[in-house]
Design a protein around this motif. Sequence first.
Motif, short mmCIF file in Angstrom:
data_model
loop_
_atom_site.label_atom_id
_atom_site.label_comp_id
_atom_site.label_asym_id
_atom_site.label_seq_id
_atom_site.Cartn_x
_atom_site.Cartn_y
_atom_site.Cartn_z
N GLY A 230 0.78 -1.23 0.00
CA GLY A 230 0.00 0.00 0.00
C GLY A 230 0.82 1.28 0.00
N LYS A 231 2.11 1.19 -0.20
CA LYS A 231 2.96 2.39 -0.20
C LYS A 231 2.84 3.12 -1.53
CE LYS A 231 7.56 3.93 1.19
NZ LYS A 231 8.83 3.53 1.82
N ASN A 232 2.64 4.41 -1.48
CA ASN A 232 2.55 5.22 -2.69
C ASN A 232 3.90 5.32 -3.37
OD1 ASN A 232 -0.20 5.83 -2.38
ND2 ASN A 232 0.26 7.55 -1.01
N ARG A 233 3.88 5.32 -4.68
CA ARG A 233 5.11 5.40 -5.47
C ARG A 233 5.92 6.64 -5.11
NH1 ARG A 233 6.25 3.43 -10.91
NH2 ARG A 233 7.94 4.63 -11.85
N GLU A 234 5.24 7.77 -4.97
CA GLU A 234 5.94 9.03 -4.69
C GLU A 234 6.51 9.09 -3.28
OE1 GLU A 234 3.07 8.72 -6.27
OE2 GLU A 234 3.84 9.27 -8.26
N ASP A 235 6.14 8.14 -2.42
CA ASP A 235 6.69 8.10 -1.06
C ASP A 235 7.95 7.23 -0.96
OD1 ASP A 235 4.68 9.74 -0.09
OD2 ASP A 235 3.35 8.06 0.39
N ILE A 236 8.28 6.56 -2.05
CA ILE A 236 9.50 5.74 -2.07
C ILE A 236 10.71 6.67 -2.06
CG2 ILE A 236 10.86 4.12 -3.46
CD1 ILE A 236 8.20 3.05 -4.55
N SER A 237 11.69 6.36 -1.22
CA SER A 237 12.86 7.22 -1.07
C SER A 237 14.12 6.51 -1.54
CB SER A 237 13.03 7.64 0.40
OG SER A 237 13.39 6.50 1.18
N MET A 238 15.20 7.27 -1.64
CA MET A 238 16.49 6.70 -2.01
C MET A 238 16.93 5.65 -1.00
SD MET A 238 17.72 7.76 -4.90
CE MET A 238 19.47 7.41 -4.72
N VAL A 239 16.59 5.85 0.25
CA VAL A 239 16.95 4.88 1.30
C VAL A 239 16.36 3.51 1.01
CG1 VAL A 239 16.74 4.34 3.76
CG2 VAL A 239 17.16 6.70 3.03
N ASP A 240 15.17 3.50 0.38
CA ASP A 240 14.50 2.24 0.07
C ASP A 240 15.22 1.44 -1.02
OD1 ASP A 240 12.33 2.64 1.86
OD2 ASP A 240 11.41 4.00 0.42
N LEU A 241 15.91 2.16 -1.93
CA LEU A 241 16.38 1.47 -3.14
C LEU A 241 17.86 1.61 -3.47
CD1 LEU A 241 13.42 2.36 -5.56
CD2 LEU A 241 13.86 0.17 -4.46
N GLU A 242 18.54 2.61 -2.93
CA GLU A 242 19.92 2.85 -3.36
C GLU A 242 20.83 1.67 -3.06
OE1 GLU A 242 23.15 6.48 -3.49
OE2 GLU A 242 21.86 6.32 -1.73
N HIS A 243 20.66 1.02 -1.90
CA HIS A 243 21.53 -0.11 -1.57
C HIS A 243 21.29 -1.28 -2.52
CE1 HIS A 243 17.76 -1.21 0.36
NE2 HIS A 243 18.21 -2.43 0.54
N PHE A 250 27.23 -4.25 -8.44
CA PHE A 250 28.46 -4.95 -8.05
C PHE A 250 28.38 -6.45 -8.31
CE2 PHE A 250 31.34 -6.89 -4.86
CZ PHE A 250 32.53 -6.26 -5.24
N ASN A 251 27.20 -7.03 -8.11
CA ASN A 251 27.09 -8.50 -8.16
C ASN A 251 26.63 -9.05 -9.50
OD1 ASN A 251 27.89 -8.96 -5.44
ND2 ASN A 251 25.87 -8.30 -4.75
N SER A 259 33.88 -4.38 -9.62
CA SER A 259 34.87 -3.42 -10.11
C SER A 259 35.53 -2.67 -8.97
CB SER A 259 34.19 -2.41 -11.06
OG SER A 259 33.27 -1.62 -10.34
N GLU A 260 36.74 -2.17 -9.25
CA GLU A 260 37.49 -1.42 -8.25
C GLU A 260 36.82 -0.09 -7.92
OE1 GLU A 260 41.48 -0.91 -9.56
OE2 GLU A 260 41.90 -3.06 -9.70
#
Length: 344
Positions: A230-243, A250-251, A259-260
């Motif tokens: 039920g989370k709105n798309r516009e409420d998604i933050s970088m914290v949710d996806l950057e990692h 990398f994988n 890569s280095e």
Amino acid sequence: MKLRCMAICCLLILNLSRCDGSVSVGATAVGLAGAALYAGFDKLRCTFYECCSNNANWVKPNMTALNIALEAQLHGQHLVRHVVSRALKAHLQNDNPSKALVMSFHGWTGGGKNYVSKFIAENMYKLGTKSQYVHVFVSTVDFPHEGKVDIYKLNLQDWIRGNVSRCERSLFIFDEIDKMPLGMINGIKPFIDYHESINGVDFRKSIFIFLSNTGGPDITRAMLKMWRSGKNREDISMVDLEHLTQLGAFNEEGGLHKSEIIQHSLVDHYIPFLPLERRHIELCARDEIIRRGHKATKDLIKKVADEMMYFPPENKLFSTTGCKRISQKVGFLLADEEYNRLFD
């Protein structure tokens, strides 16, 4: 032309010096006049031909125009709009950055990665993507052979070094980096690391952008999970996806795999491009119809959106190709309408 002008000045001084065996006060005056003439010529040249001078308008970032373009024409990517404009502004306003700016764009095809790169070039350089200071590499075209990694590395290093020495505000875009030969991207590590200069060249004001499909599956799975909760798309933050984006880069197999530059934390921003929903496809269709000079009716927009494919099968939430095929679909439907109008 620069060398010719300097040579004329030198010849004037040499001719005067031959008169009495030493450079006279008059020769010095001629030299100064020649230098002034050369400076004036260089300024005049920059009026008509692209150059990197601070006094010219060829390299003049316009963050306001970039923000307007992203807001009006980039649909469904609020994270991209938020991060890209701020990252660029912080880097460009710093006269002494600690390193080159490196941004890595990740996500499914058609999400707008190339689109955003084009907007950046158009709002940094007067000539946009045609500027001699914008360099685009497409891995499948420029680096097609796995067995030539060492040669590619050396050529790329020479190219980057030569171009940054001509303009420190150079932009390098690496498209399809996930298809780049393994290990090759490590060749640019010295230029994006924390060095004040390398062999007298300062790379810290340059910008590097990587475009990759890696991370797309992980981003989509996370999006589906949040949508179902039920989370709105516009409420998604970088914290949710950057990692997830960084781990995918990398994988997953591709140019950034282990890569280095990732191991040494030289990528400043991993920016996820979210899969586009039908409502975003409709906005892309509207823009393309208007761009072609036609009226964007609801019926025509719906027809274009209906032509696209969506997933997952149970709810058809996301477009499989984003907005990538919109132009072809719009062109076909407009031609079909014109054909029916003429012959029915």
